[in-house]
Every structure is written in structure tokens, then in C-alpha cells.
Design a protein around this motif. Sequence first.
Motif, mmCIF file in Angstrom:
data_model
loop_
_atom_site.group_PDB
_atom_site.id
_atom_site.type_symbol
_atom_site.label_atom_id
_atom_site.label_comp_id
_atom_site.label_asym_id
_atom_site.label_seq_id
_atom_site.Cartn_x
_atom_site.Cartn_y
_atom_site.Cartn_z
ATOM 1 N N ALA A 39 8.770 -4.620 11.887
ATOM 2 C CA ALA A 39 8.214 -5.901 11.465
ATOM 3 C C ALA A 39 7.135 -5.666 10.413
ATOM 4 O O ALA A 39 6.293 -4.776 10.567
ATOM 5 N N LYS A 40 7.174 -6.457 9.353
ATOM 6 C CA LYS A 40 6.231 -6.245 8.253
ATOM 7 C C LYS A 40 4.789 -6.342 8.750
ATOM 8 O O LYS A 40 3.905 -5.629 8.273
ATOM 9 N N GLY A 41 4.563 -7.220 9.713
ATOM 10 C CA GLY A 41 3.224 -7.380 10.247
ATOM 11 C C GLY A 41 2.715 -6.162 10.992
ATOM 12 O O GLY A 41 1.505 -6.013 11.200
ATOM 13 N N ASP A 42 3.616 -5.279 11.432
ATOM 14 C CA ASP A 42 3.217 -4.077 12.169
ATOM 15 C C ASP A 42 2.991 -2.885 11.256
ATOM 16 O O ASP A 42 2.568 -1.817 11.720
ATOM 17 N N LEU A 43 3.326 -3.035 9.974
ATOM 18 C CA LEU A 43 3.149 -1.917 9.042
ATOM 19 C C LEU A 43 1.674 -1.710 8.730
ATOM 20 O O LEU A 43 0.944 -2.675 8.492
ATOM 21 N N PRO A 44 1.209 -0.473 8.711
ATOM 22 C CA PRO A 44 -0.154 -0.209 8.258
ATOM 23 C C PRO A 44 -0.267 -0.484 6.754
ATOM 24 O O PRO A 44 0.743 -0.523 6.048
ATOM 25 N N ASP A 45 -1.481 -0.654 6.289
ATOM 26 C CA ASP A 45 -1.691 -0.994 4.877
ATOM 27 C C ASP A 45 -1.036 0.007 3.937
ATOM 28 O O ASP A 45 -0.514 -0.354 2.884
ATOM 29 N N ARG A 46 -1.056 1.295 4.317
ATOM 30 C CA ARG A 46 -0.521 2.317 3.410
ATOM 31 C C ARG A 46 0.960 2.141 3.151
ATOM 32 O O ARG A 46 1.487 2.665 2.162
ATOM 33 N N ALA A 47 1.654 1.412 4.045
ATOM 34 C CA ALA A 47 3.105 1.243 3.929
ATOM 35 C C ALA A 47 3.496 -0.102 3.316
ATOM 36 O O ALA A 47 4.680 -0.424 3.269
ATOM 37 N N LYS A 48 2.516 -0.853 2.828
ATOM 38 C CA LYS A 48 2.860 -2.130 2.181
ATOM 39 C C LYS A 48 1.965 -2.465 1.001
ATOM 40 O O LYS A 48 2.075 -3.548 0.423
ATOM 41 N N THR A 49 1.102 -1.541 0.642
ATOM 42 C CA THR A 49 0.258 -1.741 -0.532
ATOM 43 C C THR A 49 0.352 -0.522 -1.445
ATOM 44 O O THR A 49 0.593 0.590 -0.966
ATOM 45 N N PRO A 50 0.130 -0.713 -2.747
ATOM 46 C CA PRO A 50 -0.180 -1.981 -3.429
ATOM 47 C C PRO A 50 1.015 -2.941 -3.440
ATOM 48 O O PRO A 50 2.162 -2.502 -3.489
ATOM 49 N N GLY A 51 0.695 -4.218 -3.426
ATOM 50 C CA GLY A 51 1.720 -5.228 -3.301
ATOM 51 C C GLY A 51 2.713 -5.244 -4.442
ATOM 52 O O GLY A 51 3.911 -5.478 -4.227
ATOM 53 N N ASP A 52 2.254 -4.950 -5.668
ATOM 54 C CA ASP A 52 3.180 -4.992 -6.798
ATOM 55 C C ASP A 52 4.202 -3.866 -6.715
ATOM 56 O O ASP A 52 5.384 -4.040 -7.047
ATOM 57 N N ALA A 53 3.757 -2.692 -6.229
ATOM 58 C CA ALA A 53 4.693 -1.572 -6.085
ATOM 59 C C ALA A 53 5.701 -1.883 -4.972
ATOM 60 O O ALA A 53 6.899 -1.589 -5.102
ATOM 61 N N PHE A 54 5.232 -2.480 -3.885
ATOM 62 C CA PHE A 54 6.118 -2.848 -2.772
ATOM 63 C C PHE A 54 7.171 -3.852 -3.251
ATOM 64 O O PHE A 54 8.365 -3.707 -2.977
ATOM 65 N N LYS A 55 6.692 -4.870 -3.992
ATOM 66 C CA LYS A 55 7.611 -5.905 -4.492
ATOM 67 C C LYS A 55 8.664 -5.300 -5.412
ATOM 68 O O LYS A 55 9.842 -5.667 -5.348
ATOM 69 N N GLN A 56 8.242 -4.352 -6.259
ATOM 70 C CA GLN A 56 9.188 -3.742 -7.197
ATOM 71 C C GLN A 56 10.254 -2.941 -6.449
ATOM 72 O O GLN A 56 11.438 -2.960 -6.815
ATOM 73 N N LEU A 57 9.851 -2.243 -5.379
ATOM 74 C CA LEU A 57 10.813 -1.464 -4.599
ATOM 75 C C LEU A 57 11.823 -2.378 -3.901
ATOM 76 O O LEU A 57 12.989 -2.023 -3.749
ATOM 77 N N VAL A 58 11.354 -3.557 -3.482
ATOM 78 C CA VAL A 58 12.274 -4.535 -2.888
ATOM 79 C C VAL A 58 13.286 -4.992 -3.939
ATOM 80 O O VAL A 58 14.500 -5.048 -3.689
ATOM 81 N N GLU A 59 12.779 -5.298 -5.130
ATOM 82 C CA GLU A 59 13.662 -5.757 -6.211
ATOM 83 C C GLU A 59 14.653 -4.669 -6.619
ATOM 84 O O GLU A 59 15.787 -4.963 -7.006
ATOM 85 N N ASP A 60 14.232 -3.406 -6.513
ATOM 86 C CA ASP A 60 15.103 -2.290 -6.899
ATOM 87 C C ASP A 60 16.116 -1.936 -5.814
ATOM 88 O O ASP A 60 16.982 -1.081 -6.021
ATOM 89 N N GLY A 61 15.976 -2.534 -4.628
ATOM 90 C CA GLY A 61 16.897 -2.228 -3.545
ATOM 91 C C GLY A 61 16.510 -1.003 -2.732
ATOM 92 O O GLY A 61 17.284 -0.539 -1.894
ATOM 93 N N ALA A 62 15.315 -0.456 -2.968
ATOM 94 C CA ALA A 62 14.849 0.702 -2.193
ATOM 95 C C ALA A 62 14.327 0.263 -0.830
ATOM 96 O O ALA A 62 14.383 1.027 0.136
#
Length: 223
Positions: A39-62
Motif C-alpha cells: 500500500a502506498k501509504g505504508d511506503l517509507p518516504d525514501r520509497a516514494k520521494t522525490p515525487g517527480d521521480a516517482f511519477k516519472q517511473l510510473v509513467e515509464d512503466g517501471a
Amino acid sequence: MASNTATKEKAPKVKSQPQQTTRLLLALWELGVDKKAIAKGDLPDRAKTPGDAFKQLVEDGAIKIEKQNTQTMVSLQEKGVEQLTQDLKRVDFELKGTTTGAWLARGLLKWLQQMEISTDLPTTNGKVAKDTISSYDEFKKVALEVFEQLNRDYNMGNMVPIYRIRREIGDRILRNQFNEWLFEMQSEDLFELLEESVEDGASDKIEDSITTKLGKLRCYAKR
């Protein structure tokens, strides 16, 4: 006359975007998100920030985001693991700062331990150098082992992409020989080769799949 303030150049960022992305991928992998969604809410900050890098990885399918009941689940995709593998090989990846987070040391140690089984032989272009496969019986044994390993490690539900099998076996066998012997395994009911296309339709993955004599694409092996 331009002011001194106006002519000053901006200071470079301490961390480059590629390094942020690598750390983010490593943090997710260290948490085991490649094996089981969290669950995204259970992820520590290191695994979901910075937000722009996270968003880009989602868009890239990673990284995959999906709703399950009321929760937003996050999983690291095969593409993300492949990207992490390549990123960690880059000579410009380095640890900055006076201290290194325990999670980062733990993640890198875990990575080295899991990769150890693949580093006991000399490598060529990042691939383990192994003997050439010279017989159908040997190919059959290797192909089944690779299938079982991929199926187990990535929870593929007994349906493994053919391009993954081909790439794992690598240049131990010629492409045409791989195709011929894989069809032979199907004739022995060891594999069922399925007509479906790869998940993202990538041309290189389709190229590494196989085609029947009638021009029908086969992208998955099933047991």
C-alpha cells in the motif's frame, strides 16, 4: 549594465535526477515490492520521494499503481528491476554525503548477495559467460530451469514471456536454434506456446519472441 545577481549562474543540484531515480528504485526493491505490492501509504518516504521521480517511473512503466479495495497499491515492475540493474552498473553512480542510510547499505548488500550467484564466472558485456548449448537435451534442461526460475522469482503464474527465456539463455545458442528447439519442446508437450502479445507491445520483446512457419506470433511459454 547587467547586475551581478542577474549574471550569477545557478548552483548545480547536489543530486542528479538519475541518482534520485536509482535510489528510489533500490528503496522499492529492498522492500520487496518487486515480489509483492505494498500500500502506498505504508511506503517509507525514501520509497516514494522525490515525487517527480516517482511519477516519472510510473509513467515509464517501471512502477505500477493500482487500486485494490480502498487502498492504492504500489509494485515494482520487471522494467523497473531491469532499469535498476543497468543504473547500478553505471560508473557515475556514487554515494554522496557524510553518512549513508542503513536502508541504502542494506539494499546494496542484498543486491550483491543475490547477484553473487551470477558473478562467479567471467562476464562479457554484463552477461555471464557460460558454455554453448550443443544439444537439444541440454537446451531442454536449461530452458526448463530458466522457466522455473523466472516463474518462481516473478510470480508469473506458469506463463513466462519467451523473450525473457531467450535473454536469460543469451548467446549460448543461436536464435534460429532456440526457435526450433522451443517448438520441439512444444511438440513434446513440455511447453504450450501462446499466441498473446507482450504486455507493452515493445518491438524488441516481440522480436525476441518466436514466430511459427505460418507467421503466427508466440510470446509466452506455459506449463
